[in-house]
Design a protein around this motif. Structure first.
Motif, PDB file in Angstrom:
ATOM      1  N   UNK A   5      -3.597  -6.852   1.440  1.00 21.81           N
ATOM      2  CA  UNK A   5      -4.742  -6.542   2.290  1.00 21.81           C
ATOM      3  C   UNK A   5      -6.072  -6.800   1.596  1.00 21.81           C
ATOM      4  N   UNK A   6      -6.101  -6.713   0.266  1.00 19.82           N
ATOM      5  CA  UNK A   6      -7.361  -6.895  -0.442  1.00 19.82           C
ATOM      6  C   UNK A   6      -8.357  -5.841  -0.020  1.00 19.82           C
ATOM      7  N   UNK A   7      -9.618  -6.103  -0.248  1.00 23.66           N
ATOM      8  CA  UNK A   7     -10.661  -5.147   0.100  1.00 23.66           C
ATOM      9  C   UNK A   7     -10.898  -5.165   1.613  1.00 23.66           C
ATOM     10  N   UNK A   8     -10.856  -3.995   2.213  1.00 28.66           N
ATOM     11  CA  UNK A   8     -11.056  -3.886   3.658  1.00 28.66           C
ATOM     12  C   UNK A   8     -11.956  -2.690   3.946  1.00 28.66           C
ATOM     13  N   UNK A  10     -11.762  -0.838   6.755  1.00 31.29           N
ATOM     14  CA  UNK A  10     -11.108   0.148   7.602  1.00 31.29           C
ATOM     15  C   UNK A  10      -9.657   0.326   7.153  1.00 31.29           C
ATOM     16  N   UNK A  11      -9.003   1.322   7.732  1.00 31.98           N
ATOM     17  CA  UNK A  11      -7.603   1.563   7.404  1.00 31.98           C
ATOM     18  C   UNK A  11      -6.783   0.406   7.962  1.00 31.98           C
ATOM     19  N   UNK A  12      -5.949  -0.172   7.111  1.00 33.70           N
ATOM     20  CA  UNK A  12      -5.181  -1.348   7.498  1.00 33.70           C
ATOM     21  C   UNK A  12      -3.778  -0.960   7.955  1.00 33.70           C
ATOM     22  N   UNK A  89     -14.737   2.105  -9.956  1.00 32.84           N
ATOM     23  CA  UNK A  89     -13.496   2.414  -9.242  1.00 32.84           C
ATOM     24  C   UNK A  89     -13.301   3.892  -8.909  1.00 32.84           C
ATOM     25  N   UNK A  90     -14.105   4.782  -9.439  1.00 35.40           N
ATOM     26  CA  UNK A  90     -13.853   6.215  -9.332  1.00 35.40           C
ATOM     27  C   UNK A  90     -13.645   6.696  -7.889  1.00 35.40           C
ATOM     28  N   UNK A  91     -14.393   6.188  -6.954  1.00 32.70           N
ATOM     29  CA  UNK A  91     -14.282   6.676  -5.576  1.00 32.70           C
ATOM     30  C   UNK A  91     -13.675   5.655  -4.618  1.00 32.70           C
ATOM     31  N   UNK A  92     -12.994   4.674  -5.170  1.00 30.98           N
ATOM     32  CA  UNK A  92     -12.320   3.700  -4.320  1.00 30.98           C
ATOM     33  C   UNK A  92     -10.914   4.194  -3.983  1.00 30.98           C
ATOM     34  N   UNK A  93     -10.541   4.041  -2.724  1.00 33.39           N
ATOM     35  CA  UNK A  93      -9.202   4.460  -2.289  1.00 33.39           C
ATOM     36  C   UNK A  93      -8.221   3.314  -2.413  1.00 33.39           C
ATOM     37  N   UNK A  94      -6.986   3.708  -2.752  1.00 30.48           N
ATOM     38  CA  UNK A  94      -5.882   2.766  -2.834  1.00 30.48           C
ATOM     39  C   UNK A  94      -4.623   3.440  -2.293  1.00 30.48           C
ATOM     40  N   UNK A  95      -3.691   2.658  -1.789  1.00 31.70           N
ATOM     41  CA  UNK A  95      -2.426   3.224  -1.295  1.00 31.70           C
ATOM     42  C   UNK A  95      -1.422   3.425  -2.428  1.00 31.70           C
ATOM     43  N   UNK A  96      -0.793   4.590  -2.449  1.00 29.11           N
ATOM     44  CA  UNK A  96       0.202   4.924  -3.470  1.00 29.11           C
ATOM     45  C   UNK A  96       1.518   5.301  -2.801  1.00 29.11           C
ATOM     46  N   UNK A 160      -4.236   2.108   3.597  1.00 32.28           N
ATOM     47  CA  UNK A 160      -3.150   1.509   4.362  1.00 32.28           C
ATOM     48  C   UNK A 160      -2.405   2.607   5.114  1.00 32.28           C
ATOM     49  N   UNK A 161      -2.076   2.312   6.355  1.00 31.74           N
ATOM     50  CA  UNK A 161      -1.384   3.238   7.244  1.00 31.74           C
ATOM     51  C   UNK A 161       0.106   2.901   7.311  1.00 31.74           C
ATOM     52  N   UNK A 162       0.955   3.929   7.287  1.00 34.11           N
ATOM     53  CA  UNK A 162       2.418   3.742   7.361  1.00 34.11           C
ATOM     54  C   UNK A 162       3.005   4.185   8.699  1.00 34.11           C
ATOM     55  N   UNK A 163       2.205   4.214   9.734  1.00 37.66           N
ATOM     56  CA  UNK A 163       2.680   4.759  11.014  1.00 37.66           C
ATOM     57  C   UNK A 163       3.845   3.988  11.620  1.00 37.66           C
ATOM     58  N   UNK A 164       3.894   2.668  11.439  1.00 36.14           N
ATOM     59  CA  UNK A 164       4.960   1.881  12.068  1.00 36.14           C
ATOM     60  C   UNK A 164       6.337   2.352  11.591  1.00 36.14           C
ATOM     61  N   UNK A 165       6.524   2.539  10.285  1.00 35.31           N
ATOM     62  CA  UNK A 165       7.829   2.982   9.775  1.00 35.31           C
ATOM     63  C   UNK A 165       8.072   4.446  10.145  1.00 35.31           C
ATOM     64  N   UNK A 166       7.019   5.240  10.192  1.00 34.89           N
ATOM     65  CA  UNK A 166       7.170   6.650  10.581  1.00 34.89           C
ATOM     66  C   UNK A 166       7.613   6.754  12.043  1.00 34.89           C
ATOM     67  N   UNK A 167       7.092   5.876  12.899  1.00 29.29           N
ATOM     68  CA  UNK A 167       7.513   5.872  14.306  1.00 29.29           C
ATOM     69  C   UNK A 167       8.970   5.452  14.463  1.00 29.29           C
ATOM     70  N   UNK A 168       9.515   4.781  13.462  1.00 28.39           N
ATOM     71  CA  UNK A 168      10.938   4.423  13.466  1.00 28.39           C
ATOM     72  C   UNK A 168      11.805   5.596  13.011  1.00 28.39           C
TER      73      UNK A 168
END
Length: 192
Positions: A5-8, A10-12, A89-96, A160-168
């Motif tokens: 996704x690189x830098x975005x 909004x929530x991807x 980087x201190x206040x940058x969000x990343x998916x873990x 990054x959003x994980x809703x697709x797998x959660x909906x499964x």
């Protein structure tokens, strides 16, 4: 990895068109090429596949690696070293992604035969470096942080959003603070 996704701004999620992805490392570029190759093989040869975009792994395991933020910071903490943090980087969000959630996702996909040619983000949480440092400080209050300059950054802030797998039907449970505590305790007890 989710680094495709690189830098975005909004929530991807998985619906991001390929032309809007911004891989900013060779690793992310080749991950994206691999995804496209699977798509081609699915269309041309009927290959059944699934694409997972994992967040950056944290937590304890037999084959732990210490080059990513959470595990590296835990390692530095236990060795009594200051945490090396890029100033920007201190206040940058990343998916873990917790290692247990990663295993849970793989087992779920196999058990449910979820080889549906879809892309699934697999992320336990989106956190800032500050969140991670604060979690470490709750375990080791005297940890020092050394802000360092860096002209080149692999990624900027993104979520990054994980809703697709959660909906499964997959539930992701790993908690980054709990993972930090377990990692610090493991390292403290390993006679480093």
């Amino acid at each position: 990895p989710t680094s495709v996704y690189g830098s975005q701004s909004e929530v991807m999620d998985e619906t991001c068109p390929v032309e809007e992805l911004k891989p900013q490392s060779p690793y992310a570029e080749y991950k994206l090429k691999s995804e496209q190759m699977l798509q081609d093989m699915g269309e041309k040869h009927g290959l059944r596949f699934v694409t997972c975009r994992f967040g950056t792994i944290f937590g304890t395991s037999i084959g732990m690696r210490f080059h990513t933020a959470v595990n590296k910071f835990c390692w530095q903490t236990v060795l009594g070293q200051p945490l090396s943090v890029w100033k920007t980087a201190m206040d940058q969000k990343r998916p873990y992604l917790g290692v247990n959630d990663a295993v849970r996702a793989i087992k779920y996909i196999i058990k449910k035969d979820l080889f549906d040619a879809e892309i699934y983000n697999i992320v336990s949480s989106n956190n800032t470096v500050r969140d991670i440092v604060d979690s470490i400080r709750r375990s080791v209050p005297d940890v020092k942080v050394e802000l360092v300059e860096s002209e080149i950054m692999n990624q900027l802030s993104y979520q990054v959003c994980s809703d697709r797998i959660k909906h499964k039907g997959l539930s992701l449970y790993d908690n980054i603070e709990k993972g930090i505590i377990e990692t610090i305790n493991l390292l403290k007890n390993s006679n480093l």
